[in-house]
Design a protein around this motif. Structure first.
Motif, PDB file in Angstrom:
ATOM      1  N   VAL A 229      42.081  85.516  56.251  1.00  0.00           N
ATOM      2  CA  VAL A 229      41.183  86.625  56.579  1.00  0.00           C
ATOM      3  C   VAL A 229      39.758  86.203  56.246  1.00  0.00           C
ATOM      4  CG1 VAL A 229      40.538  89.000  56.037  1.00  0.00           C
ATOM      5  CG2 VAL A 229      42.954  88.380  56.240  1.00  0.00           C
ATOM      6  N   VAL A 230      38.876  86.295  57.232  1.00  0.00           N
ATOM      7  CA  VAL A 230      37.469  85.959  57.051  1.00  0.00           C
ATOM      8  C   VAL A 230      36.671  87.211  56.720  1.00  0.00           C
ATOM      9  CG1 VAL A 230      35.436  85.017  58.208  1.00  0.00           C
ATOM     10  CG2 VAL A 230      37.681  84.019  58.651  1.00  0.00           C
ATOM     11  N   HIS A 231      37.032  88.318  57.365  1.00  0.00           N
ATOM     12  CA  HIS A 231      36.317  89.579  57.162  1.00  0.00           C
ATOM     13  C   HIS A 231      37.256  90.731  57.489  1.00  0.00           C
ATOM     14  CE1 HIS A 231      32.841  92.220  56.899  1.00  0.00           C
ATOM     15  NE2 HIS A 231      33.262  92.805  58.002  1.00  0.00           N
ATOM     16  N   ARG A 232      37.106  91.793  56.710  1.00  0.00           N
ATOM     17  CA  ARG A 232      37.930  92.980  56.944  1.00  0.00           C
ATOM     18  C   ARG A 232      37.043  94.195  56.697  1.00  0.00           C
ATOM     19  NH1 ARG A 232      43.670  93.014  55.037  1.00  0.00           N
ATOM     20  NH2 ARG A 232      42.950  91.209  53.904  1.00  0.00           N
ATOM     21  N   ASP A 233      37.063  95.146  57.633  1.00  0.00           N
ATOM     22  CA  ASP A 233      36.347  96.405  57.455  1.00  0.00           C
ATOM     23  C   ASP A 233      37.037  97.486  58.279  1.00  0.00           C
ATOM     24  OD1 ASP A 233      35.459  96.152  60.124  1.00  0.00           O
ATOM     25  OD2 ASP A 233      33.506  95.382  59.536  1.00  0.00           O
ATOM     26  N   SER A 234      36.431  98.646  58.349  1.00  0.00           N
ATOM     27  CA  SER A 234      37.062  99.754  59.072  1.00  0.00           C
ATOM     28  C   SER A 234      37.189  99.491  60.567  1.00  0.00           C
ATOM     29  CB  SER A 234      36.277 101.044  58.834  1.00  0.00           C
ATOM     30  OG  SER A 234      34.957 100.901  59.322  1.00  0.00           O
ATOM     31  N   GLY A 235      36.462  98.495  61.081  1.00  0.00           N
ATOM     32  CA  GLY A 235      36.528  98.164  62.499  1.00  0.00           C
ATOM     33  C   GLY A 235      37.602  97.160  62.849  1.00  0.00           C
ATOM     34  N   GLY A 236      38.273  96.610  61.843  1.00  0.00           N
ATOM     35  CA  GLY A 236      39.324  95.643  62.117  1.00  0.00           C
ATOM     36  C   GLY A 236      39.285  94.473  61.162  1.00  0.00           C
ATOM     37  N   VAL A 237      39.818  93.357  61.623  1.00  0.00           N
ATOM     38  CA  VAL A 237      39.937  92.168  60.786  1.00  0.00           C
ATOM     39  C   VAL A 237      39.550  90.935  61.598  1.00  0.00           C
ATOM     40  CG1 VAL A 237      42.395  91.849  61.312  1.00  0.00           C
ATOM     41  CG2 VAL A 237      41.480  91.000  59.163  1.00  0.00           C
ATOM     42  N   THR A 238      38.846  90.008  60.952  1.00  0.00           N
ATOM     43  CA  THR A 238      38.538  88.719  61.556  1.00  0.00           C
ATOM     44  C   THR A 238      39.371  87.674  60.833  1.00  0.00           C
ATOM     45  OG1 THR A 238      36.291  89.422  62.083  1.00  0.00           O
ATOM     46  CG2 THR A 238      36.722  87.052  62.113  1.00  0.00           C
ATOM     47  N   VAL A 239      40.088  86.877  61.602  1.00  0.00           N
ATOM     48  CA  VAL A 239      41.068  85.937  61.053  1.00  0.00           C
ATOM     49  C   VAL A 239      40.763  84.527  61.551  1.00  0.00           C
ATOM     50  CG1 VAL A 239      43.528  85.349  61.027  1.00  0.00           C
ATOM     51  CG2 VAL A 239      42.819  87.748  60.983  1.00  0.00           C
ATOM     52  N   ALA A 240      40.756  83.569  60.620  1.00  0.00           N
ATOM     53  CA  ALA A 240      40.634  82.152  60.971  1.00  0.00           C
ATOM     54  C   ALA A 240      42.035  81.580  61.124  1.00  0.00           C
ATOM     55  CB  ALA A 240      39.881  81.409  59.877  1.00  0.00           C
ATOM     56  N   LEU A 241      42.271  80.852  62.195  1.00  0.00           N
ATOM     57  CA  LEU A 241      43.533  80.165  62.433  1.00  0.00           C
ATOM     58  C   LEU A 241      43.388  78.735  61.933  1.00  0.00           C
ATOM     59  CD1 LEU A 241      44.248  81.468  66.027  1.00  0.00           C
ATOM     60  CD2 LEU A 241      45.220  82.308  63.867  1.00  0.00           C
ATOM     61  N   LEU A 242      44.314  78.300  61.075  1.00  0.00           N
ATOM     62  CA  LEU A 242      44.211  77.019  60.393  1.00  0.00           C
ATOM     63  C   LEU A 242      45.328  76.071  60.817  1.00  0.00           C
ATOM     64  CD1 LEU A 242      43.610  78.549  56.862  1.00  0.00           C
ATOM     65  CD2 LEU A 242      41.888  77.927  58.567  1.00  0.00           C
ATOM     66  N   ARG A 243      44.978  74.792  60.901  1.00  0.00           N
ATOM     67  CA  ARG A 243      45.967  73.769  61.261  1.00  0.00           C
ATOM     68  C   ARG A 243      47.036  73.655  60.195  1.00  0.00           C
ATOM     69  NH1 ARG A 243      43.534  68.685  64.122  1.00  0.00           N
ATOM     70  NH2 ARG A 243      45.254  67.813  62.952  1.00  0.00           N
ATOM     71  N   CYS A 244      48.207  73.216  60.605  1.00  0.00           N
ATOM     72  CA  CYS A 244      49.321  73.078  59.667  1.00  0.00           C
ATOM     73  C   CYS A 244      49.248  71.786  58.867  1.00  0.00           C
ATOM     74  CB  CYS A 244      50.663  73.163  60.401  1.00  0.00           C
ATOM     75  SG  CYS A 244      50.880  71.937  61.684  1.00  0.00           S
ATOM     76  N   ASP A 245      48.362  70.879  59.229  1.00  0.00           N
ATOM     77  CA  ASP A 245      48.315  69.570  58.552  1.00  0.00           C
ATOM     78  C   ASP A 245      47.038  69.376  57.734  1.00  0.00           C
ATOM     79  OD1 ASP A 245      46.518  69.356  60.609  1.00  0.00           O
ATOM     80  OD2 ASP A 245      47.267  67.444  61.339  1.00  0.00           O
ATOM     81  N   GLY A 246      46.580  70.439  57.102  1.00  0.00           N
ATOM     82  CA  GLY A 246      45.404  70.273  56.253  1.00  0.00           C
ATOM     83  C   GLY A 246      44.524  71.505  56.165  1.00  0.00           C
ATOM     84  N   GLY A 247      44.822  72.485  56.951  1.00  0.00           N
ATOM     85  CA  GLY A 247      44.103  73.743  56.836  1.00  0.00           C
ATOM     86  C   GLY A 247      42.762  73.815  57.523  1.00  0.00           C
ATOM     87  N   GLU A 248      42.432  72.857  58.387  1.00  0.00           N
ATOM     88  CA  GLU A 248      41.175  72.891  59.116  1.00  0.00           C
ATOM     89  C   GLU A 248      41.182  74.070  60.096  1.00  0.00           C
ATOM     90  OE1 GLU A 248      38.794  70.248  62.458  1.00  0.00           O
ATOM     91  OE2 GLU A 248      40.433  69.343  61.325  1.00  0.00           O
ATOM     92  N   GLU A 249      40.074  74.810  60.139  1.00  0.00           N
ATOM     93  CA  GLU A 249      39.974  75.940  61.065  1.00  0.00           C
ATOM     94  C   GLU A 249      39.858  75.440  62.492  1.00  0.00           C
ATOM     95  OE1 GLU A 249      36.951  79.595  62.107  1.00  0.00           O
ATOM     96  OE2 GLU A 249      37.148  79.011  60.009  1.00  0.00           O
ATOM     97  N   VAL A 250      40.701  75.973  63.358  1.00  0.00           N
ATOM     98  CA  VAL A 250      40.671  75.571  64.761  1.00  0.00           C
ATOM     99  C   VAL A 250      40.212  76.699  65.675  1.00  0.00           C
ATOM    100  CG1 VAL A 250      42.362  73.749  64.519  1.00  0.00           C
ATOM    101  CG2 VAL A 250      43.132  76.037  65.073  1.00  0.00           C
ATOM    102  N   ASP A 251      40.291  77.929  65.180  1.00  0.00           N
ATOM    103  CA  ASP A 251      39.866  79.071  65.990  1.00  0.00           C
ATOM    104  C   ASP A 251      39.780  80.278  65.064  1.00  0.00           C
ATOM    105  OD1 ASP A 251      39.092  80.481  68.229  1.00  0.00           O
ATOM    106  OD2 ASP A 251      41.058  80.423  69.200  1.00  0.00           O
ATOM    107  N   ARG A 252      39.191  81.343  65.578  1.00  0.00           N
ATOM    108  CA  ARG A 252      39.210  82.613  64.860  1.00  0.00           C
ATOM    109  C   ARG A 252      39.187  83.735  65.866  1.00  0.00           C
ATOM    110  NH1 ARG A 252      34.184  83.224  60.866  1.00  0.00           N
ATOM    111  NH2 ARG A 252      35.106  81.338  60.039  1.00  0.00           N
ATOM    112  N   PHE A 253      39.649  84.889  65.440  1.00  0.00           N
ATOM    113  CA  PHE A 253      39.662  86.051  66.325  1.00  0.00           C
ATOM    114  C   PHE A 253      39.393  87.303  65.510  1.00  0.00           C
ATOM    115  CE2 PHE A 253      44.000  85.841  64.751  1.00  0.00           C
ATOM    116  CZ  PHE A 253      44.358  87.171  64.579  1.00  0.00           C
TER     117      PHE A 253
END
Length: 63
Positions: A18-42
């Motif tokens: 979770v990158v950010h959370r508020d009353s408008g929803g949540v922003t989530v970073a998607l992380l690689r399985c081989d080291g946790g590098e962020e590849v996308d967010r929504f």
């Protein structure tokens, strides 16, 4: 991103943070399985995704 897509991401061994959370929803970073590098967010206000994430900070068991 749908809940099914997020679950598929988890099932494949990748994680999210979770990158950010508020009353408008949540922003989530998607992380690689081989080291946790962020590849996308929504940002989502989908109640199913928000319920799935709950109060967790990430999909990692310790968070």
């Amino acid at each position: 991103m749908t809940l099914d897509e997020l679950r598929r991401w988890e099932d494949l061994g990748a994680s999210w943070r979770v990158v950010h959370r508020d009353s408008g929803g949540v922003t989530v970073a998607l992380l690689r399985c081989d080291g946790g590098e962020e590849v996308d967010r929504f940002h989502s206000d989908d109640t199913e995704i928000i319920a799935h994430i709950g109060d967790r900070l990430s999909s990692e068991p310790d968070d």
